[in-house]
Design an enzyme around this catalytic site. Sequence first.
Site, PDB file in Angstrom:
ATOM      1  N   ASP A 165     -21.648  39.955  79.230  1.00  0.00           N
ATOM      2  CA  ASP A 165     -21.110  38.753  79.856  1.00  0.00           C
ATOM      3  C   ASP A 165     -21.542  38.723  81.322  1.00  0.00           C
ATOM      4  OD1 ASP A 165     -19.879  38.445  77.422  1.00  0.00           O
ATOM      5  OD2 ASP A 165     -17.856  38.879  78.152  1.00  0.00           O
ATOM      6  N   ASP A 219     -12.856  29.727  69.521  1.00  0.00           N
ATOM      7  CA  ASP A 219     -11.957  30.559  70.313  1.00  0.00           C
ATOM      8  C   ASP A 219     -10.542  30.073  70.032  1.00  0.00           C
ATOM      9  OD1 ASP A 219     -14.287  31.620  71.336  1.00  0.00           O
ATOM     10  OD2 ASP A 219     -14.283  30.293  73.082  1.00  0.00           O
TER      11      ASP A 219
END
Length: 247
Positions: A11, A136
């Site tokens: 990330d 998500d």
Amino acid sequence: MADFEIIPAVDMKNGKCVQLVQGVPGSEMVSLDDPAAVAVSWVNKGAKTLHLVDLDGAFEGKRRNGPIIEDIISRAKPLGVQIQIGGGIRSFEDASRLLSLGADRVILSTVAMKNPKIVQEVSDSFGKKSVVVGLDSKNGYVAIEGWTEISKEKAVDVGKKFENLGAGYILFTNIDSEGLLKGVDTNPTKELVESVNIPVIASGGVTTIDDLFKLRTIGAFGAVVGSALYTNKFTLEDAISALKSIV
């Protein structure tokens, strides 16, 4: 049983490799200066797939870590690894550019929720296996805009819809477990796995190698692992070895 993919997360935020708690900006528990070197190190340790996320793109809608992603592709692809990329992909053109650069899969999250037809467009142009729809979920409902908004749609229903539109994979992140290093809650993932006929990649909460076994047992295709690897809860090499030893 097919090989279960352990997919290290890289990330990126402000040019660094980070791990956030619950996806909250400023909550970095890990911050490393060279994301490309980190990515290559995971490949050298046995990763077959890398999970790259431009967090600046996810939060702001502007992909600021593009040069780093291109560097990772140029260095990792010759090593035979697959690369999936998400964060800030807001159009067919964004997806097309990443796939043309050498990404194997693009993760369509917010853009897919706002414009579902993009899933079919990318699938038709680049093949079903190039499309990962990122779902998500918080309390069973899909979150968008870098988890800052909760929709009124249930993850299971959305998963079925995108399978029909041509998605090749679903990346299912359980926000309720993400980044807390308290283990996985397999129930939401299991419900999704049993509702669709395409591979489901799990994300959120993996803390131990046993968590990986649990996800494999419920039928997940693989798991994205971030904080547990970066904080040395277990090593990638040990996880790969353990999963191979017990099929």
